[in-house]
Design an enzyme around this catalytic site. Structure first.
Site, PDB file in Angstrom:
ATOM      1  N   ASP A  10       0.832  -1.214   0.000  1.00 49.09           N
ATOM      2  CA  ASP A  10       0.000   0.000   0.000  1.00 49.09           C
ATOM      3  C   ASP A  10       0.862   1.257   0.000  1.00 49.09           C
ATOM      4  OD1 ASP A  10      -2.308   1.492  -0.047  1.00 49.09           O
ATOM      5  OD2 ASP A  10      -2.719   1.321   2.102  1.00 49.09           O
ATOM      6  N   ARG A  14      -0.111   9.176   0.610  1.00 49.39           N
ATOM      7  CA  ARG A  14      -0.883   9.342   1.852  1.00 49.39           C
ATOM      8  C   ARG A  14      -0.281   8.556   3.013  1.00 49.39           C
ATOM      9  NH1 ARG A  14      -3.671   6.148  -1.620  1.00 49.39           N
ATOM     10  NH2 ARG A  14      -3.874   3.942  -1.023  1.00 49.39           N
ATOM     11  N   ASN A  15       0.566   7.584   2.700  1.00 54.97           N
ATOM     12  CA  ASN A  15       1.166   6.749   3.741  1.00 54.97           C
ATOM     13  C   ASN A  15       2.635   7.076   4.000  1.00 54.97           C
ATOM     14  OD1 ASN A  15      -1.207   5.327   4.205  1.00 54.97           O
ATOM     15  ND2 ASN A  15      -0.764   3.822   2.610  1.00 54.97           N
ATOM     16  N   ASP A  28       1.755   2.976   7.801  1.00 51.50           N
ATOM     17  CA  ASP A  28       0.575   2.164   7.502  1.00 51.50           C
ATOM     18  C   ASP A  28       0.948   0.789   6.953  1.00 51.50           C
ATOM     19  OD1 ASP A  28      -1.894   1.137   7.037  1.00 51.50           O
ATOM     20  OD2 ASP A  28      -2.681   2.883   5.990  1.00 51.50           O
TER      21      ASP A  28
END
Length: 240
Positions: A10, A14-15, A28
């Site tokens: 992932d 955003r992470n 994350d």
């Protein structure tokens, strides 16, 4: 992480956490897994949601995740950073993204993106996972670029946008039409509320004015101002 046999699954802007010294940390790990001690090892999942826009085609099709699929995602993260937070594949649906990737489409270079960086992104997006660079190679490439800033001077000609017409401003007659043409239609209400209702009124708009009206993404500001500059240069051809 890849050297420790972890597959993140992932990787996305955003992470990525960034501190005041611009040190980045991957976060994350909810989807991460430990692979066997084998560079070709893969983790296969039977269900769960997949972040389509960041995921390699083989991981979408067969739910098979490897370090190479993380490399694909890293290429998308690079694109997000250089485009100042644009949404990968813009308004395309997930199904459209899957189809486009399968047909060979790849994200174009963001505005003012160095050619070498976009080429690295394209290398990360090779269809064959064995053709993608390893993370160790990516680190080496980026280190060389940092040590040789001159290599970043050549910019790609493409600007952020999937299929921007060559001279979109020439055929528009309203601010709304213009914003739609340059794929900034989400700001129609912002411009209208700020009193920019004619093409004449936007010809000398500034960064500070864009910020005041709610256009805060640097990439969007640059795209709008670049188009405004074209309007100024070719003003006699614009229908106002």
């Amino acid at each position: 992480l890849s050297d420790m046999s972890y597959v993140h699954r992932d990787l996305a802007a955003r992470n990525i956490l960034v501190n005041s010294n611009l040190v980045c940390k991957v976060s994350d790990f909810g989807l991460s897994r430990v692979l066997e001690d084998d560079p070709e090892a893969a983790y296969t999942t039977r269900g769960g949601k997949i972040p389509i826009r960041w995921t390699a085609p083989e991981a979408i099709a067969y739910r098979k995740f490897t370090t190479a699929s993380d490399v694909w995602s890293y290429g998308i993260v690079m694109w997000e950073v250089v485009s100042y937070g644009e949404r990968p594949y813009w308004e395309m649906s997930n199904q459209d993204v899957i189809k486009a990737i399968d047909e060979g489409y790849r994200l174009p270079a963001p505005m003012d993106c160095p050619v070498v960086l976009h080429q690295l992104m394209l290398d990360c997006w090779e269809k064959g996972r064995s053709d993608r660079p390893k993370f160790g190679q990516i680190v080496t490439i980026l280190d060389k670029l940092i040590r040789n800033p001159a290599s970043l001077r050549e910019l790609a000609n493409s600007s952020v946008g999937r299929e921007d017409p060559p001279t979109p401003e020439f055929s528009v007659s309203t601010v709304d039409d213009w914003l739609e043409t340059i794929k900034m239609g989400q700001y129609k209400e912002n411009f209208s509320s700020a009193g920019y209702v004619s093409l004449d009124s936007i010809l000398y708009i500034s960064v500070s004015e864009l910020t005041k009206m709610g256009v805060t993404l640097a990439g969007h500001q640059k795209k709008i101002l670049s188009s405004v500059q074209s309007l100024q240069t070719q003003g006699t051809h614009v229908h106002v």
